[in-house]
Design a protein around this motif. Structure first.
Motif, PDB file in Angstrom:
ATOM      1  N   SER A 175       6.899  -6.710  -5.172  1.00  0.00           N
ATOM      2  CA  SER A 175       7.715  -6.110  -4.115  1.00  0.00           C
ATOM      3  C   SER A 175       6.867  -5.046  -3.452  1.00  0.00           C
ATOM      4  O   SER A 175       6.236  -4.236  -4.143  1.00  0.00           O
ATOM      5  N   GLY A 176       6.825  -5.073  -2.121  1.00  0.00           N
ATOM      6  CA  GLY A 176       6.006  -4.106  -1.396  1.00  0.00           C
ATOM      7  C   GLY A 176       6.354  -2.681  -1.774  1.00  0.00           C
ATOM      8  O   GLY A 176       7.531  -2.321  -1.861  1.00  0.00           O
ATOM      9  N   GLY A 221       3.340   0.050   2.069  1.00  0.00           N
ATOM     10  CA  GLY A 221       3.431  -1.212   1.353  1.00  0.00           C
ATOM     11  C   GLY A 221       2.343  -1.396   0.312  1.00  0.00           C
ATOM     12  O   GLY A 221       1.818  -0.424  -0.226  1.00  0.00           O
ATOM     13  N   SER A 222       2.036  -2.678   0.053  1.00  0.00           N
ATOM     14  CA  SER A 222       1.068  -3.028  -0.987  1.00  0.00           C
ATOM     15  C   SER A 222       0.079  -4.057  -0.457  1.00  0.00           C
ATOM     16  O   SER A 222       0.320  -4.699   0.563  1.00  0.00           O
ATOM     17  N   ARG A 223      -1.009  -4.200  -1.182  1.00  0.00           N
ATOM     18  CA  ARG A 223      -2.024  -5.207  -0.847  1.00  0.00           C
ATOM     19  C   ARG A 223      -2.308  -6.009  -2.110  1.00  0.00           C
ATOM     20  O   ARG A 223      -2.491  -5.442  -3.187  1.00  0.00           O
ATOM     21  N   ILE A 259       1.693  -6.697   1.844  1.00  0.00           N
ATOM     22  CA  ILE A 259       3.127  -6.847   1.604  1.00  0.00           C
ATOM     23  C   ILE A 259       3.797  -5.549   2.054  1.00  0.00           C
ATOM     24  O   ILE A 259       3.748  -4.539   1.342  1.00  0.00           O
ATOM     25  N   PRO A 260       4.414  -5.536   3.240  1.00  0.00           N
ATOM     26  CA  PRO A 260       5.072  -4.315   3.703  1.00  0.00           C
ATOM     27  C   PRO A 260       6.255  -3.929   2.811  1.00  0.00           C
ATOM     28  O   PRO A 260       6.800  -4.774   2.090  1.00  0.00           O
ATOM     29  N   ASN A 261       6.659  -2.683   2.901  1.00  0.00           N
ATOM     30  CA  ASN A 261       7.850  -2.215   2.188  1.00  0.00           C
ATOM     31  C   ASN A 261       9.026  -3.098   2.603  1.00  0.00           C
ATOM     32  O   ASN A 261       9.217  -3.373   3.784  1.00  0.00           O
ATOM     33  N   GLY A 262       9.792  -3.586   1.629  1.00  0.00           N
ATOM     34  CA  GLY A 262      10.930  -4.458   1.912  1.00  0.00           C
ATOM     35  C   GLY A 262      10.584  -5.940   1.847  1.00  0.00           C
ATOM     36  O   GLY A 262      11.463  -6.782   1.884  1.00  0.00           O
ATOM     37  N   TRP A 263       9.313  -6.272   1.772  1.00  0.00           N
ATOM     38  CA  TRP A 263       8.865  -7.654   1.653  1.00  0.00           C
ATOM     39  C   TRP A 263       8.506  -7.936   0.196  1.00  0.00           C
ATOM     40  O   TRP A 263       8.374  -7.011  -0.613  1.00  0.00           O
ATOM     41  N   SER A 264       8.284  -9.210  -0.141  1.00  0.00           N
ATOM     42  CA  SER A 264       7.868  -9.549  -1.500  1.00  0.00           C
ATOM     43  C   SER A 264       7.079 -10.851  -1.522  1.00  0.00           C
ATOM     44  O   SER A 264       7.235 -11.704  -0.651  1.00  0.00           O
TER      45      SER A 264
END
Length: 128
Positions: free
Chosen positions: A36-37, A42-44, A103-108
């Motif tokens: 989960s972002g 977010g995350s990479r 992966i932006p915040n709210g994405w997965s």
């Protein structure tokens, strides 16, 4: 708009387990969340490794990207039939995102298995 480059600030390793058969490619059926972002931005993800927990039959592992509303298939990984033993390793595969999968915040990032077999999924990357 960002005026300076953003780098991963917190390295992370995410884990999930797959076991329920799902032959769908449209984002329906049993799908497991792997990453989960992180909080904004977010995350990479740099790589995803999938390892069988035992014997496999010919099938597919599917990776999806979800924005919280829509689920899109982004990668299929073919699974070959293998019966592991003392001289045969379990099936495994690795997908590398050379530019990183953001992966932006709210994405997965989500995953499913075509056959009812057990797999471990491990993603490496970090939060911004």
């Amino acid at each position: 708009m960002a005026t300076a480059p953003i780098y991963v600030g917190t390295p992370k390793s995410w884990h999930a387990a797959l076991s329920a058969a799902n032959t769908n490619r449209d984002g329906t059926g049993t799908i497991v969340s792997v990453v989960s972002g992180g909080t904004a931005p977010g995350s990479r993800i740099d790589r995803v490794r999938v390892t069988a927990k035992g014997t496999t039959t010919a099938g597919v592992i599917r990776l999806y990207l979800s924005d919280g509303t829509n689920i899109r298939l982004i990668k299929e990984i073919l699974v070959t039939a293998i019966t592991p033993s003392a001289s045969v390793e379990v099936w495994s595969a690795e997908v590398t995102f050379s530019d990183g999968l953001v992966i932006p915040n709210g994405w997965s990032l989500q995953a499913s298995t075509h056959n009812a077999e057990n797999f471990n999924v491990q993603a490496s990357g970090g939060d911004f």
